[in-house]
Design an enzyme around this catalytic site. Structure first.
Site, PDB file in Angstrom:
ATOM      1  N   CYS A  72       1.094  -1.517  -0.066  1.00 57.72           N
ATOM      2  CA  CYS A  72       0.217  -0.392   0.089  1.00 57.72           C
ATOM      3  C   CYS A  72       1.190   1.331   0.012  1.00 57.72           C
ATOM      4  O   CYS A  72      -0.004   2.628   0.164  1.00 57.72           O
ATOM      5  CB  CYS A  72      -1.060  -0.056   1.328  1.00 57.72           C
ATOM      6  SG  CYS A  72      -0.083  -0.177   2.545  1.00 57.72           S
ATOM      7  N   CYS A 120      -0.942  -5.339   6.935  1.00 57.07           N
ATOM      8  CA  CYS A 120      -0.691  -4.063   7.768  1.00 57.07           C
ATOM      9  C   CYS A 120       0.009  -4.786   8.766  1.00 57.07           C
ATOM     10  O   CYS A 120       0.769  -3.993   9.520  1.00 57.07           O
ATOM     11  CB  CYS A 120      -2.121  -3.727   7.920  1.00 57.07           C
ATOM     12  SG  CYS A 120      -2.454  -2.443   6.510  1.00 57.07           S
TER      13      CYS A 120
HETATM   14 FE1  FES Z   1      -1.467   0.276   4.486  1.00 58.77          FE
HETATM   15 FE2  FES Z   1      -2.532  -0.871   6.222  1.00 58.77          FE
HETATM   16  S1  FES Z   1      -3.110  -0.229   4.563  1.00 58.77           S
HETATM   17  S2  FES Z   1      -0.604  -0.438   6.005  1.00 58.77           S
END
Ligand code: FES
Length: 126
Positions: free
Chosen positions: A33, A102
Site C-alpha cells: 500500500c 498491515c
Molecule cells: Fe497500508 Fe495498512 S493499508 S499498512
C-alpha cells in the site's frame, strides 16, 4: 471486524513520537500500500531502553506499531529480533484477512532499527 485490542492501540497508541538522539532508526515501507513506518530505539546494555514510532499509515498499521513497541520495550536486542510480524498480529487478537499485510511493517521496523544500531556500533569499533 477489529478486535478490541486493535481499536485500543489505534485510539490510544503507545510510544508515538521520535527520539532525537536515537541509537538506531529503522524505516520500512509496505510494498502493498505504500505506507511507511519509522522506529527509533535507545539501547543500553544490549536492551531496548526506549522506543518510539511514527507511522504514516492505516489504523491497523498504527495499532501494530504501537503493539510492537510495547512488546520489545525493555527486552534484549536478541529477544526483540525474535519477535515476528505474525506474533504482533496475534498479540492484537488477529487482524481481518484483508488487513494482514498491515502487520508486515511492525516487527520489520524494529529489526531494521536494531540493524542500524548494530552497524553504528560496528562502525565505532573499526
Ligand atoms: Fe497500508 Fe495498512 S493499508 S499498512
Amino acid at each position: 471486524m477489529y478486535s478490541e485490542l486493535v481499536m485500543d492501540h489505534f485510539s490510544n497508541p503507545r510510544n508515538v513520537g521520535t527520539i532525537a538522539d536515537a541509537d538506531g532508526v529503522g524505516t520500512v515501507g509496505n510494498p502493498v500500500c505504500g505506507d511507511l513506518m519509522k522506529i527509533f530505539i535507545k539501547v543500553k546494555d544490549e536492551h531496548i531502553e526506549d522506543i518510539k514510532f511514527q507511522t504514516f499509515g492505516c489504523g491497523a498499521a498504527i495499532a501494530t506499531s504501537s503493539m510492537v513497541t510495547e512488546m520489545v520495550k525493555g527486552k534484549t536486542l536478541e529477544e526483540a529480533e525474535a519477535v515476528s510480524n505474525k506474533a504482533v498480529a496475534e498479540a492484537l487478537g488477529g487482524l481481518p484477512p484483508q488487513k494482514m499485510h498491515c502487520s508486515n511493517l511492525a516487527a520489520d521496523g524494529v529489526h531494521e532499527a536494531i540493524k542500524d544500531y548494530r552497524s553504528k556500533v560496528a562502525g565505532k569499533v573499526e
